[in-house]
Design an enzyme around this catalytic site. Structure first.
Site, PDB file in Angstrom:
ATOM      1  N   ASN A 169       0.830  -1.221   0.000  1.00 37.60           N
ATOM      2  CA  ASN A 169       0.000   0.000   0.000  1.00 37.60           C
ATOM      3  C   ASN A 169       0.854   1.257   0.000  1.00 37.60           C
ATOM      4  O   ASN A 169       0.614   2.177  -0.783  1.00 37.60           O
ATOM      5  CB  ASN A 169      -0.878   0.029   1.263  1.00 37.60           C
ATOM      6  CG  ASN A 169      -1.893  -1.079   1.253  1.00 37.60           C
ATOM      7  OD1 ASN A 169      -2.536  -1.329   0.247  1.00 37.60           O
ATOM      8  ND2 ASN A 169      -2.019  -1.770   2.384  1.00 37.60           N
ATOM      9  N   VAL A 170       1.819   1.306   0.892  1.00 43.39           N
ATOM     10  CA  VAL A 170       2.620   2.520   1.048  1.00 43.39           C
ATOM     11  C   VAL A 170       3.817   2.525   0.095  1.00 43.39           C
ATOM     12  O   VAL A 170       4.071   3.512  -0.604  1.00 43.39           O
ATOM     13  CB  VAL A 170       3.109   2.679   2.512  1.00 43.39           C
ATOM     14  CG1 VAL A 170       3.810   4.023   2.691  1.00 43.39           C
ATOM     15  CG2 VAL A 170       1.951   2.548   3.497  1.00 43.39           C
TER      16      VAL A 170
ATOM     17  N   GLU B 157       8.485   9.272  10.550  1.00 46.14           N
ATOM     18  CA  GLU B 157       7.272  10.094  10.678  1.00 46.14           C
ATOM     19  C   GLU B 157       6.008   9.295  10.375  1.00 46.14           C
ATOM     20  O   GLU B 157       4.956   9.496  11.005  1.00 46.14           O
ATOM     21  CB  GLU B 157       7.380  11.293   9.720  1.00 46.14           C
ATOM     22  CG  GLU B 157       6.264  12.287   9.816  1.00 46.14           C
ATOM     23  CD  GLU B 157       6.173  12.948  11.187  1.00 46.14           C
ATOM     24  OE1 GLU B 157       7.044  13.745  11.526  1.00 46.14           O
ATOM     25  OE2 GLU B 157       5.213  12.638  11.929  1.00 46.14           O
TER      26      GLU B 157
ATOM     27  N   GLY C  82       0.077   8.327  10.263  1.00 46.56           N
ATOM     28  CA  GLY C  82       0.218   8.410   8.800  1.00 46.56           C
ATOM     29  C   GLY C  82       0.764   9.716   8.278  1.00 46.56           C
ATOM     30  O   GLY C  82       1.931  10.046   8.489  1.00 46.56           O
TER      31      GLY C  82
ATOM     32  N   ILE D 230       0.148  12.763   9.084  1.00 43.91           N
ATOM     33  CA  ILE D 230       0.221  13.934   9.985  1.00 43.91           C
ATOM     34  C   ILE D 230       1.651  14.172  10.458  1.00 43.91           C
ATOM     35  O   ILE D 230       2.268  13.272  11.022  1.00 43.91           O
ATOM     36  CB  ILE D 230      -0.679  13.738  11.232  1.00 43.91           C
ATOM     37  CG1 ILE D 230      -2.116  13.416  10.808  1.00 43.91           C
ATOM     38  CG2 ILE D 230      -0.644  14.967  12.126  1.00 43.91           C
ATOM     39  CD1 ILE D 230      -3.037  13.086  11.968  1.00 43.91           C
TER      40      ILE D 230
ATOM     41  N   GLY E 284     -13.614  -0.959   3.790  1.00 43.72           N
ATOM     42  CA  GLY E 284     -12.151  -1.060   3.738  1.00 43.72           C
ATOM     43  C   GLY E 284     -11.442  -0.312   4.851  1.00 43.72           C
ATOM     44  O   GLY E 284     -10.219  -0.158   4.825  1.00 43.72           O
TER      45      GLY E 284
ATOM     46  N   GLU F 260      -9.623  -4.251   8.673  1.00 44.01           N
ATOM     47  CA  GLU F 260      -9.114  -5.443   7.992  1.00 44.01           C
ATOM     48  C   GLU F 260      -9.994  -6.637   8.312  1.00 44.01           C
ATOM     49  O   GLU F 260     -10.802  -6.589   9.251  1.00 44.01           O
ATOM     50  CB  GLU F 260      -7.685  -5.706   8.457  1.00 44.01           C
ATOM     51  CG  GLU F 260      -6.719  -4.672   7.911  1.00 44.01           C
ATOM     52  CD  GLU F 260      -5.306  -4.857   8.424  1.00 44.01           C
ATOM     53  OE1 GLU F 260      -4.927  -5.996   8.743  1.00 44.01           O
ATOM     54  OE2 GLU F 260      -4.595  -3.847   8.488  1.00 44.01           O
TER      55      GLU F 260
ATOM     56  N   LYS G 293       1.785   3.082  18.865  1.00 42.63           N
ATOM     57  CA  LYS G 293       1.996   4.507  18.584  1.00 42.63           C
ATOM     58  C   LYS G 293       2.156   5.289  19.887  1.00 42.63           C
ATOM     59  O   LYS G 293       2.938   6.244  19.961  1.00 42.63           O
ATOM     60  CB  LYS G 293       0.835   5.044  17.754  1.00 42.63           C
ATOM     61  CG  LYS G 293       0.816   4.400  16.363  1.00 42.63           C
ATOM     62  CD  LYS G 293      -0.512   4.555  15.684  1.00 42.63           C
ATOM     63  CE  LYS G 293      -0.522   3.890  14.327  1.00 42.63           C
ATOM     64  NZ  LYS G 293      -1.861   3.853  13.721  1.00 42.63           N
TER      65      LYS G 293
ATOM     66  N   GLY H  18      -3.448   4.962   4.864  1.00 43.38           N
ATOM     67  CA  GLY H  18      -3.685   4.985   3.424  1.00 43.38           C
ATOM     68  C   GLY H  18      -2.359   5.144   2.698  1.00 43.38           C
ATOM     69  O   GLY H  18      -1.441   5.797   3.195  1.00 43.38           O
TER      70      GLY H  18
END
Ligand code: NAP
Length: 435
Positions: free
Chosen positions: A13-14, A127, A132, A134, A185, A188, A203, A305
């Site tokens: 995805n990333v 980061e 994500g 931010i 979506g 998961e 986090k 995302g």
């Protein structure tokens, strides 16, 4: 212009979005960096797997180690503990700058990896690992480096915020909101890590480490997920002018005798609807920071995302590449280890307690005595009207909100209330923040 070889580990995805940006925006990135960022290769497990982005087949390899050994900058976006950890250590030891979004790994060993990077004189940036897109870690690490952070409180998991927000806006039950989140979506197929709070806890450990300049890991985080939050809890919160959010909280605590520590926790929390975090809807994230001099700050945006997260990754790459171009040591992490993690019993918070009780005289006096015995004072008490749907005949619903007290005293109060014969059920216990 200097050329820097970039190795990308992972193209999911990333990773696929990071590759796209590095290739499509190469000229702009070179201008901003002062060096050409050459994507030297992309390590994956399966060369045949379909990708979200069309990328030159010649870039792909399954030999991640060889790719790492040839690179100036290594971007790790494989996830998981191994082989990610070994590859990151290999990159650091080889003198490469490392960028990663791997919160699971960092929550386990951020201080160890940061120390290794410091020793090698290379940079380790991450980061993307918290919230994500931010920009939250760099502001904490750099912009607030001259301040004293007292509390960090964040909505750092989009899945659970989507679910709680849907429960709040539609009155849906937890299971129905989760099903909807899966359909869209946002959750998961196996949502355990999100709904049990484990992802937010990772986090929280990273935020605590950076905010309080001391090493914290997953074991230091007291973690409770959202699976027991009911539609009734959400409706009761609404009646009280509050909303339930899953918050990751790290705060400086003093015990009055000079011993300082940090409490790190993740749990569903009632916050007033006027609090800035209450306005964070859907799958968005936000982190609220309190510091001695800066006061209150809030950072808001997309917490996950491919594209949003890739923005944070490439930001780290550009920042790290500039340092490579200019020369000098990597960015030092000030984990001086002066404050330690305190158990949740040391936290001061307030509780919202829902009870079902026999509708008899003297019930309130018995409950009030328990609060008094534990030196917990009551801020508000509401009794539901008679014949509330779901109430057994002859019973009433009570909801108490307490003033701030020690977690230990509040927990002992609830335990004693449970033992009262006039209390049929403790229907909910939620902590309150921001009041
Ligand atoms: P993903 O979609 O599962 O992609 C993982 C990629 O890593 C795949 O391309 C996979 O290769 C590759 N890979 C996995 N194990 C490998 C191995 N042993 N050797 C070589 N390649 C391997 O993951 P993602 O969602 O992009 O997340 C990547 C990282 O970013 C994770 O640490 C995650 O926590 C973090 N992150 C993600 C988000 C997000 O919104 N997704 C947000 C913040 C942070 P194949 O494709 O060949 O299987």
């Amino acid at each position: 212009m200097k050329k820097l070889k970039v190795a990308l580990l992972g193209c999911g995805n990333v990773g696929s979005q990071v590759a796209r940006i590095l290739l499509d925006d190469a000229a702009v990135l070179a201008e901003r960096t002062g060096a050409e960022l050459e994507l030297a290769g992309i390590a994956v497990r399966n060369l045949e797997a379909p990708r979200d982005v069309e990328l030159p087949a010649g870039l792909f390899t399954t030999d991640a180690e060889a790719l790492v050994d040839s690179a100036d900058i290594v971007i790790e976006l494989m996830g998981g503990l191994e082989p990610a950890a070994s590859l990151i250590r290999r990159a650091i030891d080889g003198g490469a700058t490392v960028v990663t979004g791997n919160k699971a790994l960092l929550a386990k060993d951020l201080p160890g990896l940061a120390a290794r990077a410091n020793e090698a004189g290379v940079q380790l940036s991450y980061e993307a690992a918290v919230a994500g897109a931010i920009p939250i870690l760099r502001p904490i690490r750099d912009s607030l480096a001259g301040d004293r952070i007292t509390k960090v409180m964040g909505i750092v998991n989009g899945t659970t915020n989507y679910i709680l927000d849907a429960m709040d806006t539609t009155g849906a039950a937890f299971d129905d909101a989760l099903t909807k989140a899966k359909e869209l979506g946002y959750a998961e197929a196996d949502p355990t890590a999100d709904i049990e709070g484990h992802d937010a806890a990772s986090k929280a450990a990273i935020l605590a480490t950076l905010s309080f300049h001391a090493p914290f890991d997953l074991d230091d985080v007291d973690c409770e997920g959202i699976t027991s939050v009911t539609a009734e809890d959400v409706a009761a919160a609404r009646e009280q002018g509050m909303v339930i959010k899953l918050l990751a909280i790290a705060e400086r605590l003093g015990n009055g005798s000079g011993t300082e520590g940090v409490g790190v926790r993740v749990h569903p929390t009632l916050i007033p609807r006027v609090h800035p975090l209450a306005a964070v809807h859907g799958a968005f994230n936000a982190v609220f920071v309190e510091a001695d001099n800066a006061g209150e700050l809030m950072f808001y945006g997309q917490g996950a995302g491919g594209r949003p997260t890739a923005s944070a990754v490439v930001g780290d790459v550009v920042s790290a590449a500039r340092r490579v171009v200019l020369g000098g040591p990597g960015r030092t992490e000030a984990t001086v280890g002066q404050v330690k993690a305190l158990p949740i019993d040391a936290v001061r918070t307030s509780y919202s307690i829902g009870l079902q009780v026999s509708d008899k005289t003297g019930v309130l006096a018995k409950i009030a005595k328990i609060f008094t015995d534990h030196k917990v004072s009551i801020e508000t008490m509401r009794q539901s009207p008679e014949d509330v749907e779901g109430d057994a005949p002859g019973s009433a619903s009570l909801r108490f909100v307490t003033h701030r007290g020690s977690e230990a005293a509040l927990a002992a109060t609830v335990a004693d209330i449970k033992e009262l014969s006039v209390v049929t059920a403790v229907t909910s216990v939620l902590r309150v923040e921001g009041n």
